[in-house]
Design a protein around this motif. Sequence first.
Motif, PDB file in Angstrom:
ATOM      1  N   TRP A 612       0.974  -1.350  -0.062  1.00 25.40           N
ATOM      2  CA  TRP A 612       0.102  -0.013   0.001  1.00 25.40           C
ATOM      3  C   TRP A 612       0.845   1.154  -0.157  1.00 25.40           C
ATOM      4  N   ASN A 613       0.488   2.179  -0.877  1.00 26.80           N
ATOM      5  CA  ASN A 613       1.135   3.536  -0.842  1.00 26.80           C
ATOM      6  C   ASN A 613      -0.040   4.538  -0.919  1.00 26.80           C
ATOM      7  N   GLU A 614      -0.084   5.361   0.065  1.00 33.37           N
ATOM      8  CA  GLU A 614      -1.157   6.349   0.043  1.00 33.37           C
ATOM      9  C   GLU A 614      -1.050   7.331  -1.202  1.00 33.37           C
ATOM     10  N   GLN A 615       0.024   7.620  -1.642  1.00 40.56           N
ATOM     11  CA  GLN A 615       0.390   8.461  -2.820  1.00 40.56           C
ATOM     12  C   GLN A 615      -0.356   7.893  -4.016  1.00 40.56           C
ATOM     13  N   ALA A 616      -0.380   6.504  -4.189  1.00 37.13           N
ATOM     14  CA  ALA A 616      -0.991   6.106  -5.376  1.00 37.13           C
ATOM     15  C   ALA A 616      -2.541   5.858  -5.403  1.00 37.13           C
ATOM     16  N   ASP A 617      -3.026   6.125  -4.154  1.00 37.71           N
ATOM     17  CA  ASP A 617      -4.483   6.250  -4.263  1.00 37.71           C
ATOM     18  C   ASP A 617      -4.948   7.666  -4.579  1.00 37.71           C
ATOM     19  N   THR A 618      -4.883   8.003  -5.705  1.00 32.54           N
ATOM     20  CA  THR A 618      -5.118   9.348  -6.235  1.00 32.54           C
ATOM     21  C   THR A 618      -6.647   9.987  -6.165  1.00 32.54           C
ATOM     22  N   ASN A 619      -7.580   9.126  -5.893  1.00 35.88           N
ATOM     23  CA  ASN A 619      -8.784   9.569  -5.764  1.00 35.88           C
ATOM     24  C   ASN A 619      -9.445   9.132  -4.246  1.00 35.88           C
ATOM     25  N   CYS A 620      -8.519   8.820  -3.333  1.00 38.06           N
ATOM     26  CA  CYS A 620      -8.766   8.632  -1.792  1.00 38.06           C
ATOM     27  C   CYS A 620      -9.764   7.514  -1.737  1.00 38.06           C
ATOM     28  N   ASN A 621      -9.996   6.774  -2.607  1.00 39.99           N
ATOM     29  CA  ASN A 621     -11.127   5.555  -2.216  1.00 39.99           C
ATOM     30  C   ASN A 621     -10.876   4.515  -1.593  1.00 39.99           C
ATOM     31  N   GLY A 622      -9.603   4.475  -1.231  1.00 45.52           N
ATOM     32  CA  GLY A 622      -9.062   3.356  -0.455  1.00 45.52           C
ATOM     33  C   GLY A 622      -8.644   2.087  -1.187  1.00 45.52           C
ATOM     34  N   ILE A 623      -8.399   2.195  -2.339  1.00 43.83           N
ATOM     35  CA  ILE A 623      -8.039   1.028  -3.100  1.00 43.83           C
ATOM     36  C   ILE A 623      -7.090   1.504  -4.149  1.00 43.83           C
ATOM     37  N   ILE A 624      -6.016   1.016  -4.615  1.00 44.97           N
ATOM     38  CA  ILE A 624      -5.301   1.103  -5.790  1.00 44.97           C
ATOM     39  C   ILE A 624      -5.718   0.474  -6.943  1.00 44.97           C
ATOM     40  N   GLU A 625      -6.408   1.290  -7.993  1.00 46.47           N
ATOM     41  CA  GLU A 625      -6.880   0.471  -9.042  1.00 46.47           C
ATOM     42  C   GLU A 625      -6.436   1.276 -10.478  1.00 46.47           C
ATOM     43  N   ILE A 626      -7.337   0.882 -11.589  1.00 47.91           N
ATOM     44  CA  ILE A 626      -6.896   1.474 -12.908  1.00 47.91           C
ATOM     45  C   ILE A 626      -6.839   2.981 -13.104  1.00 47.91           C
ATOM     46  N   VAL A 627      -8.000   3.487 -12.387  1.00 37.42           N
ATOM     47  CA  VAL A 627      -8.058   4.913 -12.497  1.00 37.42           C
ATOM     48  C   VAL A 627      -7.016   5.661 -11.816  1.00 37.42           C
ATOM     49  N   ASP A 628      -6.346   5.143 -10.864  1.00 36.85           N
ATOM     50  CA  ASP A 628      -5.007   5.708 -10.199  1.00 36.85           C
ATOM     51  C   ASP A 628      -3.893   5.644 -11.126  1.00 36.85           C
ATOM     52  N   MET A 629      -3.736   4.610 -11.932  1.00 43.86           N
ATOM     53  CA  MET A 629      -2.778   4.242 -12.755  1.00 43.86           C
ATOM     54  C   MET A 629      -3.028   5.230 -13.958  1.00 43.86           C
ATOM     55  N   ALA A 630      -4.209   5.242 -14.410  1.00 45.83           N
ATOM     56  CA  ALA A 630      -4.657   6.515 -15.686  1.00 45.83           C
ATOM     57  C   ALA A 630      -4.057   7.890 -15.242  1.00 45.83           C
ATOM     58  N   TYR A 631      -4.327   8.140 -14.036  1.00 46.55           N
ATOM     59  CA  TYR A 631      -3.998   9.608 -13.664  1.00 46.55           C
ATOM     60  C   TYR A 631      -2.406   9.526 -13.870  1.00 46.55           C
ATOM     61  N   ILE A 632      -1.658   8.685 -13.167  1.00 45.23           N
ATOM     62  CA  ILE A 632      -0.327   8.967 -13.405  1.00 45.23           C
ATOM     63  C   ILE A 632       0.136   8.837 -14.910  1.00 45.23           C
ATOM     64  N   MET A 633      -0.234   7.916 -15.633  1.00 42.81           N
ATOM     65  CA  MET A 633      -0.088   7.916 -17.110  1.00 42.81           C
ATOM     66  C   MET A 633      -0.203   9.195 -17.694  1.00 42.81           C
ATOM     67  N   VAL A 634      -1.422  10.027 -17.478  1.00 43.18           N
ATOM     68  CA  VAL A 634      -1.780  11.271 -18.050  1.00 43.18           C
ATOM     69  C   VAL A 634      -0.679  12.115 -17.788  1.00 43.18           C
ATOM     70  N   ILE A 635      -0.289  12.338 -16.768  1.00 41.91           N
ATOM     71  CA  ILE A 635       0.883  13.096 -16.143  1.00 41.91           C
ATOM     72  C   ILE A 635       2.186  13.073 -16.837  1.00 41.91           C
ATOM     73  N   VAL A 636       2.511  11.546 -17.120  1.00 40.22           N
ATOM     74  CA  VAL A 636       3.821  11.256 -17.729  1.00 40.22           C
ATOM     75  C   VAL A 636       3.703  11.547 -19.176  1.00 40.22           C
ATOM     76  N   ASP A 637       2.287  11.248 -19.822  1.00 33.89           N
ATOM     77  CA  ASP A 637       2.282  11.282 -21.234  1.00 33.89           C
ATOM     78  C   ASP A 637       2.397  12.773 -21.719  1.00 33.89           C
ATOM     79  N   THR A 638       1.779  13.785 -20.779  1.00 37.52           N
ATOM     80  CA  THR A 638       1.868  15.170 -21.070  1.00 37.52           C
ATOM     81  C   THR A 638       3.171  15.991 -20.682  1.00 37.52           C
ATOM     82  N   SER A 639       3.966  15.170 -19.702  1.00 36.01           N
ATOM     83  CA  SER A 639       5.135  15.997 -19.128  1.00 36.01           C
ATOM     84  C   SER A 639       6.243  16.077 -20.054  1.00 36.01           C
TER      85      SER A 639
END
Length: 639
Positions: A612-639
Amino acid sequence: MPMHHHSRRRQVTPTRPFSCLLLSLAAATLCVPAMAELSEHHVLLLYNSKVPVSLAIRDAYIGHHPGVHQFDLDLSYPVTDENWPDSTPPPEGLTNHYITSARFTELFVDDDSAFQQYLTANPEVVAIATTRGLPAVVSDNFAPPVNHDAPSTENIWGSFEGLLSRSGTGIYSWQDGTTTSRQNPYLGSQLPFLEALDLCGEHDGICPGELYLASRLDSSRCIIDYDDDGTRTYLDGVLALIDRCAEPIPVNTYATTMVYDDNPPEGTPGADQWCTHGIKIPYQFELSQVSFWRDNWCQMEDKTEQFLHGSNHDAYDPETDGPFMEYPLVSLITMGRNHCGSRDNPDEPASYDYIRRYTAHPAGFFNSIESYNGQCLHKFNASPDGHGQVLDWIGYAGGSFATGHVQGVDTGEFTQTFIGMQNLYHNGFSWGEAVYTFLKVGGYNSPIGDPLARTVLIRPDINNDFVVNDDDREIVIAHMGTSGPEGDVDGSGLVDEADLAEIDIAFGRERPDIEIPDPYTGLGACGDVNWDGVTDVGDILMIISWWGECPLQGDCHADTDGDYQVAVNDLLTVISKWGWLPGDLDGDGDIDVNDLLMIIEMLGAVPGDENWNEQADTNCNGIIEIVDMAYIMVIVDTS
């Protein structure tokens, strides 16, 4: 212990990124530095004039790239075009398939070798193109089995290209897998290689001599007689490869298909035994799909325990395979041995002509996440049932990029592979650069393709409605004869009939739909109510401006707890998350590829789990899932 280690580092004049001018602040134009491109004078062609096929490849390659450096091995082999009959190396330690670790060190690693002296005298060389006719594997056993067992793992040091890529630092036996010589300093990079060299000694930097972008010009026996000499040979396949890569290869995103011929559904008998990362693999494919769907590529994922088949295949089923094989494949990613789940499946590709019946796009990329393509590189007459498929992708299917390996124990992880695909198709990287952003080095892997080859992306869905139709044609016709950019589908700087042709070859194709979560909508629950990626004073100001009841209709971003009120609880949420940077998993202050790779191992985790890593739970819903991965991907793709 290492066979050899260089204490020196060669110095080159760094290539600085060009500065650029922000042309229009009002239009919020992004300013992207011009890329420092790999070019001919950065490439060394390594060949052997004593081997006719190698010399012929040299002549063809120089015909297209006269400015490359050349190094002639100029050695006669004890046998020609035959596999060595037993495991004992000949006195010379060299054949046209194998080279011993001692001989490799003598020829390519020692400081006083002619090869290293040439590199020292020409420090601009950062990439190496090798040819068919050179050894393919560094091994002290000249008849090793190609499987996961000894003596193969004890005697094969690595692929020729794999060890050549780290020849400036030293070579190590496979058992020394944790040594720095086996680490790829360019892995996961989104920087062009020359810009990474510019950062030598800094974060994301590579110092001269630490890595050479080595790739092999090779093929199976070609499906056509390319040079019109009355025979179909391996040379025909390499000549065709060199010709089709001479100029950037245009790729129409709607006239191609990306295929993930992946593992079976959860619950397939034996999946747990044969697929040790059975939970992780579906996430890896979803990661890639989300990434490429954002740019309107047509993709499909198999999700069965059977292999898909090309339209010319004996086992082709138009009901299941047909919809996806109408267009050539721009990429084929396969799980290799029976998708990790059905070891005795009679459709095992190691005993069937799996790749030969596909039609690849000229810019097509092939990668298997398993072992079945290993033997073809060091057994020149390897049949499909002798693990020959990776070169069939070049000679039969007609693709230009592939990753082979000379022993089955080691393959690339797809979590890195898709980054290389993004770099090749989207970010303007050459093949040599792109393949080393995901490939392990100093080991069994062998990149196949011209290191200078590039692709050019063509997007025929001009109005972004996910189908190519008359609306797109009308846009081209309306701007015919102008310089664009509207209607200039192929990016030539002129709207003309060629743009209409790109529309027509994909006409009527509709991009398959996929449910892509919006990665930003959950940020407010974590206090980032203005969705700017960090919780700070801007969020406090937004809470104040929205104070009170939410409007009856529309979004209410400042309502962090969903009670339709912007009140004290929402203010406390912002304060409790002050300075929070969602997605920064490694705590280095930014969100990059390292964070994207880390979240793969955390998917499905909840508070209390070891990963578990709190920073990975980007929507604070208590589980690390695809939507959290998608958030990081968007940042990486546009940076």
